[in-house]
Each structure stands twice: as structure tokens, then as C-alpha cells.
Design a protein around this motif. Sequence first.
Motif, PDB file in Angstrom:
ATOM      1  N   TRP A   1       0.848  -1.189   0.000  1.00 16.42           N
ATOM      2  CA  TRP A   1       0.000   0.000   0.000  1.00 16.42           C
ATOM      3  C   TRP A   1       0.882   1.237   0.000  1.00 16.42           C
ATOM      4  N   PHE A   2       0.486   2.244  -0.774  1.00 15.76           N
ATOM      5  CA  PHE A   2       1.133   3.550  -0.710  1.00 15.76           C
ATOM      6  C   PHE A   2       0.242   4.455   0.137  1.00 15.76           C
ATOM      7  N   MET A   3       0.853   5.082   1.143  1.00 21.16           N
ATOM      8  CA  MET A   3       0.119   5.845   2.150  1.00 21.16           C
ATOM      9  C   MET A   3       0.380   7.334   1.972  1.00 21.16           C
ATOM     10  N   PHE A   4      -0.615   8.142   2.280  1.00 19.66           N
ATOM     11  CA  PHE A   4      -0.444   9.591   2.159  1.00 19.66           C
ATOM     12  C   PHE A   4      -1.416  10.307   3.080  1.00 19.66           C
ATOM     13  N   LEU A   5      -1.036  11.521   3.427  1.00 20.00           N
ATOM     14  CA  LEU A   5      -1.925  12.412   4.163  1.00 20.00           C
ATOM     15  C   LEU A   5      -2.551  13.429   3.222  1.00 20.00           C
ATOM     16  N   ARG A   6      -1.722  14.023   2.379  1.00 22.22           N
ATOM     17  CA  ARG A   6      -2.218  14.937   1.356  1.00 22.22           C
ATOM     18  C   ARG A   6      -1.426  14.734   0.082  1.00 22.22           C
TER      19      ARG A   6
END
Length: 573
Positions: free
Chosen positions: A348-353
Amino acid sequence: MSNRDNIQSIRKLWSEIYKNEDYNVILEQLIAEVESSALSNPHVSQPEGWYKDAIVYSLYVDLFNGTFAGLTEKLPQLRELGVSCIWLLPILDSPMRDAGFDIRDYRTIRADLLDLPQSTSVEERQKAFRDFLDEAHKNGLKVIFDIAMNHTSEEHQWFVESRKGPDNPYRDYYIWNKDTNRYKETRLLFKGMCPSNWEKDGDYYFFHRFFEFQPDLNYRNPQVLLEVSRILLFWLSQGLDGFRADAIPYIWKEEGTDCENLPEAHMIIKIFRAILDQVRPNTLLLAEACQPPVEVVKYFGDGDECHAGYHFPLMPMIFKSLAIQDAEPVLDVLHPSVTPDIMSENQWFMFLRLHDELTLEMVTPEDRAIIHGHYCRDPRWDFRVGEGISARLAELLDRNPDKIGLAYSIMLTLPGTPIIYYGDEYGKFNDDDFYETFRKETGKDDTRYFVRGPMNWEETASELSDPESVTSKVNTIIKTQLKARSLTKVFGRGSNTWAKPELSENTKNTAPVLAYFREYEGEKVLVINNLSDKALEIKSVDGKTFTGIDIIGGNEVSFPLTLAPLAFKWVKL
């Protein structure tokens, strides 16, 4: 999969998609070109699973530092930050009506990004980009970029020819109809900005899922699949390390369906993956599928589609947990009933913005009301009539370095590969002027341009010199976190087990602490995040007390443990 297996896979998938044997001549042409590229490609295979250990930095070249020369100057700075992979937001030739996702030429870099005259030849532009890739690789940085596989710009030569009439050989590169009665079950993606998925052009209409100047490609025509495959082969030959496959759930259309996530779309992605594996193994194929995780994991196939995909629903649940000071939203969205287990080679690639809005497309109406109500503090930030919020991380989190640090602690330590959006490491704010300029130039009220403003490096340097500024505080926190993360592979590759902290005081029906164990090859880390705006004392975790070392601070940690408001600990046990 062996080289021979890759070719056999392409043949098998092709025959399932295209039943007409007359199309086999195009298949043989594709295979010949793939085999030729594999023999001539000068770039060695990449390390298996390299993307699992990566820290990805997402940027627009022009908005980050003007040109590729400007970006090259900043490569050591990015490496010092802890970045190991640069994700270049659209850089290909484009009219720039949708931030470059409207591609006019798939093999040409925009001349302005290379600081070259518009008249510069394609070959010179390609050489300049290869030089940048060489510099990035010398600095230990991988490079991936966006490729829109679902649509082109209306100015692309294929569409310029296609719209000339029904007899044009490029007509079937796109989807045309005499009326708008096809694909009626297809939802409108740009609600509030586009009234229809069909755009009138002369006596006909063409189909589009995004803006009306981005006509959808017609993969029912095998020549389109051949052309897009050639684009992948070309960039493989240039030394690119991976592709972000934009909007892949929409690439196949079928009457009577919603035209999303159809079996043929998966078959086409499998062909693309086989091509990458044949020519340069371990070249990243990253799925941009804004879908529930149960659908996204299907784009991993059996290890024969995308290597990785974005976890879109986790991001709003992190924000909900922060808003209500309760871990349950994160725990719920990562439960196997929502987020299925994936194979060890996938990620999974994770991000906040990112460059788009904080999407609320996949949350319940109740959650949408909570998140939108809490964070959309300026009505101008609204996107798609309540389905998103166009705001930078610092704006969403009250320009509070402690809140920003806590949000990063969660993203950096949950299973996956983290993405930093340019400027967030400095607490960059929304750019009202940039949004207004775009709105006036295009006539489109696309509020995502609030989060796409240029970096002001002189101003950033000034803010960094003041240790009390938001910029300095945020940068110090994130640099420290990234350095700590780089010391271990446990966060990118390890197992995750939820932990239950016992608090000294009764917190009634809330779970104000998000805690979990990460473990990989004998190394074990306990992560504790205090979501509360109050100090909390943790007596034990899972009924036990532990002694360990705080990876970030280097000091010994033992229980009972007092956590300040919005504080976190990464404890190596």
C-alpha cells in the motif's frame, strides 16, 4: 515469471480481450517490439521490492523549483530529508488545462520544464531528461512519473485526427456516438464541474470520464493497446524506474455496467505488467485506483498486475480519528473486512495529502458530515459539492506542528510506503493567489489549485531560520521522523498487530490512543500515538509492561508511560 512466460501471458490475455483473429497481426507486432526492447534495453533489473523501503516525494517540477535544473539543485536536499524516490507529477507535453493530466504528446517533456525553447527538438528534450535521471540515480533517488492511460488531451494528434470524421483511421481511437444514450450507468466523476460524460463535437458526441477536453481512449481498438504499450517501452528505454498508472479502473467500457473495474481492464493491466517484467523487471507499476481497498487489491492480481496501490480510504479515517480523538476509525478501515490481506510482494502507498482534494468519496454520509464539517473551515475549500476538501495539511491541522507531527507519525509507521507531498515538510499553507490565477485563466473553479502553489524558497529559508516558526517546527519534526524510519525496515515490510493500551484514567467510550506492534525479521517496535489533546498515562499494553528505546529520541522508555497531548513514541523493544 520467466521471459517466455511473459510472452505467453501476453498472447493468452490478448486472445481473451480481442476475439477477432484479424487482430493477431497487431499482437505479433506488439510481441516483436517487446522482445526487441528487452534485448536492447541498457538498464539493469531493479532490486526486488525496492518500493517497500522507499520514502516517496511527490512534486510538480515547475512549482517545486522552476525547471529540472532547479530540481537537480535540490536533489541533495531531498536525499538529506530522507527521500529515496521522486514521484514527478505530470511532466509530459500538455496544454495544462488539468495540471498536465491532459497529455498532448506521451514522448515529449514540456520544454518549459527543461528551460529550453519551445522549438527544441524531441531528441534534445529526451536527452535533457535522461541527464536528470542520471543525476537522480547518482544521488540514490529512484524516479517515477504519471502516465494517463485512460484519456488524452483533445489536442493530442490522435484526437485531432479522430474528430475529422467517421472515416478517419484514428476515429476508433476514441469513443464516438450519435447521441448520449450509451454507458448511461456511468457515474459523473466531476460533479459540479462537468454536467455530462458526453461532449458534443459536430454531429457526434465523444465520451469522457474527466473534463470535456480529456476524451477517453477506446481500448476496444487493439491499436490503442499497442500504442500505449509502445509508450511504456519508450520510457523504459530512457531509464525511468516506475509508472503511476492514472485512472486505470476506467479504461474499459461495457454497456450495461458502471464502466469501472471491469475484467478487461485487469487483463490490459496484466499485459502492461508482463511488458515491464519482460523488459526491465521490478519496474514499479503503481495503481491509481480511487476505489475501496477490496477493489484496489484486485489490481494486484496474482502478483501479475500492479506492484502497489494507494490506500485512499485510510487517509480520511486518519483525519476522522484526529478530529474525534479516537482510534476506532483507523482500526475499522484497516480491518480485514475492509482492507483485505495482500501478498508479500505487494504494497500500500500511504499519504496524508497529495495534489488532489482530501477525498470523501468513499466514506459514509455520516463520516462525510463529520470530516467535512470539522475540516472545511473555508467554504471555498469545498470540492465536488461536499465530496472533498481542497486544503493543505497544515491548513487542515490548524497550522499546529504537534498535530502535523502526530499525523505523520501515524502515516510513517502503519504498513505501507509513505508519500510526502512537496511543501508539507515545511508546513506549506494554501496558495490563494495561485488558485485565483488558475480560475481566471481557465474559467474552471477547480479548488484543488489551492494546494498546488509554487514553493517560495527564499521565504522558506527565512522561516527556517526562526526556530519558533511553523515552518521550522514542522521541518524539524518530519526530518527527525524520516531519519528514524530509515534506520529500520520494520515499517515498510513488517507485520502489524494492534495493541490495547491500559490508561490510568477512565476515558469512557473512546479510544484516545492508537497503538500497534510492527515486527520484521526479529525486530519489534511498539508505536503509541496519543490522539487526545490531554496528557495520558499508559500503565501497560496488552496487559504487559515493556522497556525499550525510543527510536526518535534515543532515550529509554518504560511503563507507566506518560504521553503529552498529541505526542507519539516509536519504541524498539
